[in-house]
Scaffold this motif. Structure first.
Motif, PDB file in Angstrom:
ATOM      1  N   THR A  80       0.860  -1.183   0.000  1.00 43.40           N
ATOM      2  CA  THR A  80       0.000   0.000   0.000  1.00 43.40           C
ATOM      3  C   THR A  80       0.895   1.231   0.000  1.00 43.40           C
ATOM      4  OG1 THR A  80      -0.010   0.089   2.412  1.00 43.40           O
ATOM      5  CG2 THR A  80      -1.806  -1.112   1.353  1.00 43.40           C
ATOM      6  N   GLU A  81       0.249   2.401  -0.159  1.00 43.77           N
ATOM      7  CA  GLU A  81       1.043   3.634  -0.185  1.00 43.77           C
ATOM      8  C   GLU A  81       1.494   4.028   1.216  1.00 43.77           C
ATOM      9  OE1 GLU A  81      -0.961   7.074  -1.700  1.00 43.77           O
ATOM     10  OE2 GLU A  81       0.897   8.063  -2.284  1.00 43.77           O
ATOM     11  N   LEU A 229       5.432   4.070   0.756  1.00 50.77           N
ATOM     12  CA  LEU A 229       5.357   2.625   0.531  1.00 50.77           C
ATOM     13  C   LEU A 229       5.184   1.896   1.865  1.00 50.77           C
ATOM     14  CD1 LEU A 229       5.511   0.182  -1.342  1.00 50.77           C
ATOM     15  CD2 LEU A 229       8.009   0.275  -1.152  1.00 50.77           C
ATOM     16  N   GLY A 230       4.133   1.101   1.942  1.00 56.53           N
ATOM     17  CA  GLY A 230       3.892   0.288   3.123  1.00 56.53           C
ATOM     18  C   GLY A 230       3.411  -1.089   2.697  1.00 56.53           C
TER      19      GLY A 230
ATOM     20  N   SER B 274       2.454  10.265   1.534  1.00 54.61           N
ATOM     21  CA  SER B 274       2.841   9.842   0.186  1.00 54.61           C
ATOM     22  C   SER B 274       4.247  10.382  -0.065  1.00 54.61           C
ATOM     23  CB  SER B 274       1.828  10.300  -0.863  1.00 54.61           C
ATOM     24  OG  SER B 274       1.839  11.689  -0.990  1.00 54.61           O
ATOM     25  N   CYS B 275       4.765  10.111  -1.231  1.00 54.06           N
ATOM     26  CA  CYS B 275       6.172  10.407  -1.500  1.00 54.06           C
ATOM     27  C   CYS B 275       6.316  11.811  -2.085  1.00 54.06           C
ATOM     28  CB  CYS B 275       6.730   9.346  -2.451  1.00 54.06           C
ATOM     29  SG  CYS B 275       8.488   9.527  -2.723  1.00 54.06           S
ATOM     30  N   LEU B 276       6.603  12.796  -1.235  1.00 53.50           N
ATOM     31  CA  LEU B 276       6.691  14.188  -1.678  1.00 53.50           C
ATOM     32  C   LEU B 276       7.753  14.424  -2.753  1.00 53.50           C
ATOM     33  CD1 LEU B 276       5.224  16.938  -0.906  1.00 53.50           C
ATOM     34  CD2 LEU B 276       4.566  14.924   0.392  1.00 53.50           C
ATOM     35  N   PRO B 277       8.884  13.730  -2.734  1.00 58.56           N
ATOM     36  CA  PRO B 277       9.850  13.949  -3.821  1.00 58.56           C
ATOM     37  C   PRO B 277       9.233  13.726  -5.212  1.00 58.56           C
ATOM     38  CG  PRO B 277      10.957  12.872  -2.010  1.00 58.56           C
ATOM     39  CD  PRO B 277       9.481  12.922  -1.641  1.00 58.56           C
TER      40      PRO B 277
END
Lengths: 387, 387
Positions: A80-81, A229-230, B274-277
């Motif tokens: 999951t995200e 990422l999880g 979430s992935c800020l980059p």
């Protein structure tokens, strides 16, 4: 042991960092693995027959490795995200009946609580609270009390128990496997949702993950992987009983058909395109941690730091630790006479020392990881003494 | 115009690439923006008072820029991990009543279709089909037929219409704004869900995005951003009528409280970490595209390529284009006498030329973008002729 690991964490070079429970530092080799995989994707792909084996390799390797960390077969692991999505997604697909009760500990994360409240509103469920925030004694004593309180709280209508493994506010460890055993004796065998946000990379979790119906983690805290990422471990019965809610090509056994069935395994709870380079980064971080010893070895190092900090706080007149004994993991929560927690965080930050404040209970929290040095702990204690 | 842009795409250096509709190449400056932001996060954070302003700046800038691309106020824009999540998430929170009908075009992506089928199963909804796959004439002629068919298909029970803006299989453009106007005249004003997977970065979308209730996009196809980041525009009425389903700290107006209300704006449909980059990477890709001209200018270049390809395919005896005239955007779908589509894709791939096959209708699809050269198109045509 931790010197070579620490040297790979540029975030620690210019600050004294205690917020591993918020977000871990990203090791340079992990960032390099991320960018290297992006470069390879460009070279081979990005959407070509040449790139699919490479992407399958990245995802397959991480699924295999993480399944080992979780102690479950890869078929029970879904990505999951973030940890909240991992907690909440499977819940929406369970066969709820109006009147079912959700029993939620009073130490759960606001996101999970809010999601359960919305679920309860829509499905006509009731919510009851399992108090665990006040369990400040040993892990064994807490476990006894948790099971007593669970006994009192369970009702014929109880259908789900929500309990974190390592409580994010007090830092106490919960007896997940024992709770699971007790729930198995309940006539309706309530599902057990475990928020493992603080577990993966901090404490051994295989026994708990194997016992829970949903055990959700993130890679960006104690694992020092990238944010976004999880993963979650799902029980066999959950896989049979729950339907996917967010659905995309990754959920489908035949991804090109809208009338396809769902994957029979945990992939039915995955959705659509995510950022595969992050998977390569997390795998690299896991490998770096593995090189530092087993989960048990690493926890012992983490405890050395948290015990040193806990003892030092005891000696500090103005501080009161939330836990009555040395912490079972790396979360050290405490209250300080005088300034509000937010003010303390800010003042320490001005000196390059980073801890965080929590609202409920109002306190400060410092985390020690295998990369934490005695000097850092002493610097924090010294700064607190001089505030 | 496209020479300097193309030079920044290493994926194009060693192959002849036509799969922009699957995934776009990542420009070197975008990868650099991603890694630079990760380095800054390590330097300032990763979880410190010093890093929050930097992260707010990354997210605020992208929200502002993308809102401009979508032609909606930033308060109506929400970020998701991918376009499917953007399509599906808001649906689960709409106030469905048993018997409501979902009218779904026959060109929707399997993920969205499967999600609608599951929603229908749970809520007791019916599903009807709006045929658009056979619309192979001009955009104007197709628009007329779509509206006629919509007229026939609308029933008192119709509650949602699902229609892609740019059909991923035939490459036809749908009259979204006109469909929205028609739905506004329906007694129940059905919601309009638009899958914009192929839109952002390919065609101007502001008019359609402003007219839809849900207009979902991804950054990793025509925008050439990183995979794992998408966005959706939501209508004011949807924001009032739909409740969040996946819920996390980013959904909450007070993120530290589980009894918090949801953000009043579109952020209520965002979830957690979430992935800020990736956000920094997408912003860089959008800036690179903007430097190549307006959305209209860029579409004109895209069309030059797709028209050249379409004309060339017409001249190829064995090929039949799905569209009867030059494509309105960059998707060129065609059928080839002889080998199965999958075999053709593989053989071209062996020559370093990458197109894809589709199942429904069974065909081949090549995409031209502003980075596509005439030489590449001619190479594809030559290779097809020699198959």
């Amino acid at each position: 042991m931790p010197a070579d690991f620490r040297a790979q964490l540029p975030a620690l070079a210019n600050k004294t960092y205690f917020n591993y429970g918020g977000q871990g530092p990203l090791p340079t080799p992990s960032l390099e693995a991320i960018t290297a995989s992006w470069r390879t994707i460009q070279e081979l792909g990005p959407f070509t027959g040449a790139v699919w084996p490479f992407l399958d390799q990245i995802s397959g390797r991480l699924r295999q490795r993480l399944a080992h960390w979780f102690g479950v077969p890869p078929q029970r692991l879904a990505f999951t995200e973030n940890v909240t999505s991992g907690c909440v997604l499977p819940l929406w697909g369970l066969p709820w009946q109006a009147g079912d009760e959700l029993l939620i500990s009073d130490c759960e994360h606001p996101g999970v609580v809010a999601a359960c409240r919305e679920l309860a509103r829509r499905e006509g469920l009731t919510i009851a609270s399992l108090p665990v925030a006040d369990l400040r004694g040993t892990v064994a004593a807490s476990a006894t009390t948790v099971l007593e309180r669970l006994e009192q709280a369970l009702r014929p209508a109880t259908r789900l128990v929500v309990l974190s493994h390592l409580l994010w506010n007090t830092g106490q460890v919960m007896p997940i496997a024992a709770v699971a055993s007790r729930l198995a004796c309940h006539r309706r065998h309530p599902w057990l949702l475990v928020d493992g946000a603080q577990s993966l990379g901090c404490i051994p979790l295989a026994e708990a993950a194997a016992a829970a119906d949903i055990y959700a983690c993130t890679g960006h805290k104690w694992c020092c992987g990238p944010e976004g990422l999880g993963a979650m471990a799902l029980s066999e019965r959950l896989l049979q009983e729950a339907r996917p809610t967010l659905i995309g090509w990754r959920s489908l056994s035949q991804e090109s058909s809208g009338s396809s069935g769902f994957h029979p395994d945990s992939r039915r709870f995955e959705v659509a395109t995510s950022c595969l380079p992050l998977w390569a980064g997390l795998e690299q971080s896991l490998k770096l941690l593995e090189a530092q010893g087993s989960a048990e070895d690493r926890l012992a190092v983490i405890q050395q730091g948290s015990h040193r900090l806990w003892v030092g706080l005891q000696e500090l007149g103005a501080a009161t630790c939330l836990l009555e004994g040395p912490p079972p993991a790396g979360l050290v929560s405490f209250q300080l006479a005088g300034d509000a927690p937010g003010t303390v965080v800010k003042r320490l930050g001005e000196r390059g020392i980073w801890i965080r404040s929590l609202d409920d209970p109002a306190c400060l929290r410092a985390c020690t990881h295998i990369s934490t040095t005695s000097n850092e702990i002493d610097a924090l204690l010294g700064a607190l003494a001089r505030l």
